[in-house]
Enzyme design. Structure first.
Site, PDB file in Angstrom:
ATOM      1  N   ASP A 186       3.351  -0.085  -0.092  1.00  0.00           N
ATOM      2  CA  ASP A 186       2.282  -0.405  -0.876  1.00  0.00           C
ATOM      3  C   ASP A 186       2.213  -1.707  -1.911  1.00  0.00           C
ATOM      4  O   ASP A 186       1.557  -1.872  -2.622  1.00  0.00           O
ATOM      5  CB  ASP A 186       2.243   0.613  -1.991  1.00  0.00           C
ATOM      6  CG  ASP A 186       1.574   2.134  -1.261  1.00  0.00           C
ATOM      7  OD1 ASP A 186       1.079   1.716  -0.240  1.00  0.00           O
ATOM      8  OD2 ASP A 186       1.903   3.065  -1.856  1.00  0.00           O
ATOM      9  N   CYS A 229      -7.113   4.783   2.671  1.00  0.00           N
ATOM     10  CA  CYS A 229      -7.429   3.184   3.167  1.00  0.00           C
ATOM     11  C   CYS A 229      -7.261   3.212   4.136  1.00  0.00           C
ATOM     12  O   CYS A 229      -6.388   3.868   5.195  1.00  0.00           O
ATOM     13  CB  CYS A 229      -6.214   2.632   2.481  1.00  0.00           C
ATOM     14  SG  CYS A 229      -6.315   2.168   0.706  1.00  0.00           S
ATOM     15  N   LYS A 269      -0.685   7.291  -9.790  1.00  0.00           N
ATOM     16  CA  LYS A 269      -1.555   7.966  -8.914  1.00  0.00           C
ATOM     17  C   LYS A 269      -0.926   8.930  -7.801  1.00  0.00           C
ATOM     18  O   LYS A 269      -1.454  10.265  -7.560  1.00  0.00           O
ATOM     19  CB  LYS A 269      -2.643   7.007  -8.331  1.00  0.00           C
ATOM     20  CG  LYS A 269      -3.474   7.563  -7.088  1.00  0.00           C
ATOM     21  CD  LYS A 269      -3.847   6.635  -6.085  1.00  0.00           C
ATOM     22  CE  LYS A 269      -3.389   5.796  -5.209  1.00  0.00           C
ATOM     23  NZ  LYS A 269      -3.447   6.308  -3.905  1.00  0.00           N
ATOM     24  N   ASN A 270      -0.132   8.460  -6.972  1.00  0.00           N
ATOM     25  CA  ASN A 270       0.492   9.157  -5.801  1.00  0.00           C
ATOM     26  C   ASN A 270       1.460  10.266  -6.228  1.00  0.00           C
ATOM     27  O   ASN A 270       1.750  11.236  -5.628  1.00  0.00           O
ATOM     28  CB  ASN A 270       1.089   8.195  -4.993  1.00  0.00           C
ATOM     29  CG  ASN A 270       0.259   7.332  -4.125  1.00  0.00           C
ATOM     30  OD1 ASN A 270      -0.958   7.712  -4.291  1.00  0.00           O
ATOM     31  ND2 ASN A 270       0.489   6.534  -3.429  1.00  0.00           N
ATOM     32  N   ARG A 294      -2.740   6.773  10.361  1.00  0.00           N
ATOM     33  CA  ARG A 294      -2.748   7.740   9.294  1.00  0.00           C
ATOM     34  C   ARG A 294      -2.805   9.098   9.918  1.00  0.00           C
ATOM     35  O   ARG A 294      -3.754  10.011   9.411  1.00  0.00           O
ATOM     36  CB  ARG A 294      -3.712   7.411   8.256  1.00  0.00           C
ATOM     37  CG  ARG A 294      -3.607   6.044   7.695  1.00  0.00           C
ATOM     38  CD  ARG A 294      -4.145   6.027   6.441  1.00  0.00           C
ATOM     39  NE  ARG A 294      -3.135   6.391   5.448  1.00  0.00           N
ATOM     40  CZ  ARG A 294      -3.305   6.562   3.890  1.00  0.00           C
ATOM     41  NH1 ARG A 294      -4.449   5.862   3.363  1.00  0.00           N
ATOM     42  NH2 ARG A 294      -2.410   6.985   3.172  1.00  0.00           N
ATOM     43  N   ARG A 317      -9.791   2.720  -7.063  1.00  0.00           N
ATOM     44  CA  ARG A 317      -9.225   4.004  -6.552  1.00  0.00           C
ATOM     45  C   ARG A 317      -7.839   4.092  -7.244  1.00  0.00           C
ATOM     46  O   ARG A 317      -7.326   5.326  -7.250  1.00  0.00           O
ATOM     47  CB  ARG A 317      -9.180   3.966  -5.269  1.00  0.00           C
ATOM     48  CG  ARG A 317     -10.725   4.036  -4.535  1.00  0.00           C
ATOM     49  CD  ARG A 317     -10.604   3.956  -2.998  1.00  0.00           C
ATOM     50  NE  ARG A 317      -9.346   5.022  -2.572  1.00  0.00           N
ATOM     51  CZ  ARG A 317      -8.560   4.609  -1.661  1.00  0.00           C
ATOM     52  NH1 ARG A 317      -8.864   3.594  -0.692  1.00  0.00           N
ATOM     53  NH2 ARG A 317      -7.672   5.527  -1.393  1.00  0.00           N
TER      54      ARG A 317
HETATM   55  N1  EPU Z   1       2.567   9.858  10.236  1.00  0.00           N
HETATM   56  C1  EPU Z   1       2.389  10.700  11.127  1.00  0.00           C
HETATM   57  N2  EPU Z   1       1.976  12.056  11.123  1.00  0.00           N
HETATM   58  C2  EPU Z   1       1.929  12.610  10.076  1.00  0.00           C
HETATM   59  C3  EPU Z   1       1.956  12.080   8.943  1.00  0.00           C
HETATM   60  C4  EPU Z   1       2.425  10.453   9.009  1.00  0.00           C
HETATM   61  O1  EPU Z   1       2.663   9.874  12.372  1.00  0.00           O
HETATM   62  O2  EPU Z   1       1.747  13.858  10.072  1.00  0.00           O
HETATM   63  C5  EPU Z   1       2.813   8.788  10.217  1.00  0.00           C
HETATM   64  C6  EPU Z   1       1.566   7.691   9.553  1.00  0.00           C
HETATM   65  O3  EPU Z   1       0.957   7.333  10.341  1.00  0.00           O
HETATM   66  C7  EPU Z   1       2.502   6.387   9.067  1.00  0.00           C
HETATM   67  C8  EPU Z   1       3.843   7.042   8.322  1.00  0.00           C
HETATM   68  O4  EPU Z   1       4.064   8.407   9.180  1.00  0.00           O
HETATM   69  O5  EPU Z   1       2.425   5.588  10.104  1.00  0.00           O
HETATM   70  C9  EPU Z   1       3.835   7.234   7.040  1.00  0.00           C
HETATM   71  O6  EPU Z   1       2.770   8.017   6.678  1.00  0.00           O
HETATM   72  P1  EPU Z   1       2.830   8.615   5.333  1.00  0.00           P
HETATM   73  O7  EPU Z   1       2.608  10.406   5.685  1.00  0.00           O
HETATM   74  O8  EPU Z   1       4.169   8.749   4.529  1.00  0.00           O
HETATM   75  O9  EPU Z   1       1.781   8.397   4.640  1.00  0.00           O
HETATM   76  P2  EPU Z   1       0.549   9.190   3.315  1.00  0.00           P
HETATM   77  O10 EPU Z   1       1.345  10.334   3.046  1.00  0.00           O
HETATM   78  O11 EPU Z   1      -0.578   9.197   4.011  1.00  0.00           O
HETATM   79  C10 EPU Z   1       1.294   8.095   1.189  1.00  0.00           C
HETATM   80  C11 EPU Z   1       0.645   7.293   0.066  1.00  0.00           C
HETATM   81  C12 EPU Z   1       0.290   5.975   0.525  1.00  0.00           C
HETATM   82  C13 EPU Z   1       1.660   5.040   1.028  1.00  0.00           C
HETATM   83  C14 EPU Z   1       2.353   6.103   2.144  1.00  0.00           C
HETATM   84  C15 EPU Z   1       3.587   5.256   2.368  1.00  0.00           C
HETATM   85  C16 EPU Z   1      -0.361   9.019  -1.081  1.00  0.00           C
HETATM   86  C17 EPU Z   1      -1.609   9.857  -1.494  1.00  0.00           C
HETATM   87  N3  EPU Z   1      -0.435   8.018  -0.223  1.00  0.00           N
HETATM   88  O12 EPU Z   1       0.380   8.060   2.363  1.00  0.00           O
HETATM   89  O13 EPU Z   1      -0.346   5.295  -0.677  1.00  0.00           O
HETATM   90  O14 EPU Z   1       1.192   3.920   1.463  1.00  0.00           O
HETATM   91  O15 EPU Z   1       2.421   7.219   1.508  1.00  0.00           O
HETATM   92  O16 EPU Z   1       4.608   5.351   1.226  1.00  0.00           O
HETATM   93  O17 EPU Z   1       0.754   9.414  -1.691  1.00  0.00           O
HETATM   94  C18 EPU Z   1      -1.546   3.655  -1.621  1.00  0.00           C
HETATM   95  O18 EPU Z   1      -1.312   4.346  -2.820  1.00  0.00           O
HETATM   96  O19 EPU Z   1      -2.409   2.702  -1.599  1.00  0.00           O
HETATM   97  C19 EPU Z   1      -1.090   4.233  -0.378  1.00  0.00           C
HETATM   98  C20 EPU Z   1      -1.879   4.152   0.558  1.00  0.00           C
END
Ligand code: EPU
Length: 419
Positions: free
Chosen positions: A306, A118, A24-25, A123, A398
């Site tokens: 995850d 989620c 998915k990701n 986030r 999802r």
């Molecule tokens: N963060 C910031 N600022 C930003 C972006 C991130 O402070 O601009 C912080 C976040 O608050 C968090 C950390 O950095 O504490 C990591 O966040 P990241 O941006 O890596 O997460 P994401 O991109 O929103 C993706 C996956 C998540 C997975 C995380 C971590 C997708 C669509 N989602 O989320 O997947 O947990 O990376 O590996 O790729 C899931 O599939 O269940 C899921 C939640």
């Protein structure tokens, strides 16, 4: 959709083979990358899960034409009919933030709903916005929308303060059509990002991996379409491997890439689990005595956040006290309270869950709080004595393709009730 329940009669032995679906990701940013070209794309191995359907709808809303049949998506965005990604289509997922970068790069205008997804922590999206602003976009946030405008994006040097998966994907995609060279430092380099780089390169993008997790992108004026196979889902892989460690189950996980899941395999080895690794298969043999462990979540190649919830369920069956420290998200322990309702003995202190095992779980009525927590609760139901009802199961769909069917084929007594 939101009123779905999964009912499990626990303590059935699981055995047999389960085939892993596409990630998915990986598919989410890859579909967003189709915005970068007016040509046709064909994606295969796309998981038929709700977050992907939402992304597909959002793309149709901005002008995409195409179809999603039998894990294949054909899609083409010949021209953009709108720069709007409305709240009602997208509010349950992170898709909108992934659309922002490519949309502003191709269209010069984007109005996308603030991302949902989620409820596992703050986030934040400040790195995404900061990077795009430095590239030349003017960005405002109004009434739950990110509104971005730019005459032209330009290459930048930007080092992420912390690793961000979608942050890296977003700026990477925007940079492929920006004028000049972009240097992105401290990038996340999850397998899903490597797969996105593979897709973008096949579209004609010029991306090189530099030292210390950096990416160097030379912008192009146009990109072409592509045919791409999505990599297998390492989190689904890990979830079924963990299912294989429960009771005296014996599960073979097929279409697996063991390399992607090394951190979990190391943790399980330290817990005494017997695992046989072949090229594209992982076999989990029954284990009598599971040892407790201490583990912390980290960006790839560390232990994935995850899989934290699913490992927590397994650790309720380890003989002794285990600790899991959640280092990525600040509110990702809501499954703990639900598992405790089944008889688990887990305490959360700050960002650490302390799991006292081994506990006999008994059936009960519990509620999914987020996608991975849902999977952890299903695993709880599989080992609990009697009937477990998991409410709010929309969350599961999802991100997991046909999970009740896949578990049922392995021998679980599980049914989905839709109302
Ligand atoms: N963060 C910031 N600022 C930003 C972006 C991130 O402070 O601009 C912080 C976040 O608050 C968090 C950390 O950095 O504490 C990591 O966040 P990241 O941006 O890596 O997460 P994401 O991109 O929103 C993706 C996956 C998540 C997975 C995380 C971590 C997708 C669509 N989602 O989320 O997947 O947990 O990376 O590996 O790729 C899931 O599939 O269940 C899921 C939640």
């Amino acid at each position: 959709m939101y009123d779905m329940k999964i009912v499990i009669n626990g303590r059935r032995r699981l055995s047999g083979t389960v085939k892993i679906s596409g990630a998915k990701n990986a598919a989410l940013p890859e579909l967003a990358a189709a915005i970068l070209s007016s040509d046709e794309f064909e994606f295969c191995g796309v998981p038929e899960v709700e977050d992907i359907k939402v992304m597909f709808e959002a793309l149709k809303n901005i002008g995409a034409k195409g179809e999603f049949i039998n894990n294949k998506i054909k899609i083409r965005i010949p021209s953009l009919k709108s720069g709007l990604v409305p709240k009602d289509i997208i509010e349950t997922s992170r898709a909108s933030i992934l659309i922002l970068g490519p949309l502003i790069a191709r269209n010069g205008y984007a109005k996308v709903s603030l991302p949902g997804g989620c409820p596992i922590g703050d986030r934040k999206i400040d790195f995404h916005l900061e990077g795009l602003k430095r590239m030349g976009a003017k960005i405002n946030i109004e009434d739950g929308y990110i509104i971005a405008k730019s005459d032209k994006l330009c290459g930048i040097e930007y080092t992420f303060p912390n690793k961000s998966v979608t942050g890296t994907e977003n700026l990477l995609m925007a940079a492929t059509l920006a004028e000049g060279e972009t240097f992105l430092g401290n990038c996340a380099l999850e397998p899903e990002i490597s797969d996105l780089i593979k897709l973008l390169s096949s579209m004609g993008a010029d991306i090189k991996q530099g030292e210390n997790n950096s990416l160097i992108i030379k912008g192009k004026t146009t990109l072409k379409g592509s045919i791409h196979k999505v990599i297998p889902d390492r989190i689904e892989m890990g979830t079924y491997i963990i299912a294989g460690c429960l009771l005296d189950n014996e599960i073979i996980v097929e279409n697996a890439i063991p390399e992607y899941i090394k951190s979990l395999l190391n943790v399980l080895e330290n817990m005494g689990v017997k695992i046989v690794i072949e090229k594209n298969r992982i076999k989990v043999n029954p284990t009598d005595n599971i040892f407790p462990i201490d583990v912390g979540t980290k960006p790839y190649p560390g232990f994935p956040t995850d899989l934290q919830a699913q490992l927590t369920t397994l650790l309720t069956q380890a003989n002794g006290i285990s600790r899991i420290k959640e280092n990525i998200f600040n509110r990702r322990f809501r499954h703990v309270y639900e598992l405790n309702k089944l008889g688990a003995n887990i305490e959360v202190k700050g960002n650490t869950a302390i799991i006292k095992g081994k506990t006999e779980l008994r059936g009960g009525v519990i509620k999914s709080t987020d996608l991975r927590a849902s999977a952890a609760l299903l695993l709880g139901g599989l080992i609990a004595d009697g009937e477990t009802v998991v409410g709010n199961s929309y969350q599961l769909f999802r991100g997991y393709e046909n999970m009740p069917e896949k578990l049922s084929q392995l021998g679980a007594d599980i049914k989905l009730i839709k109302r």
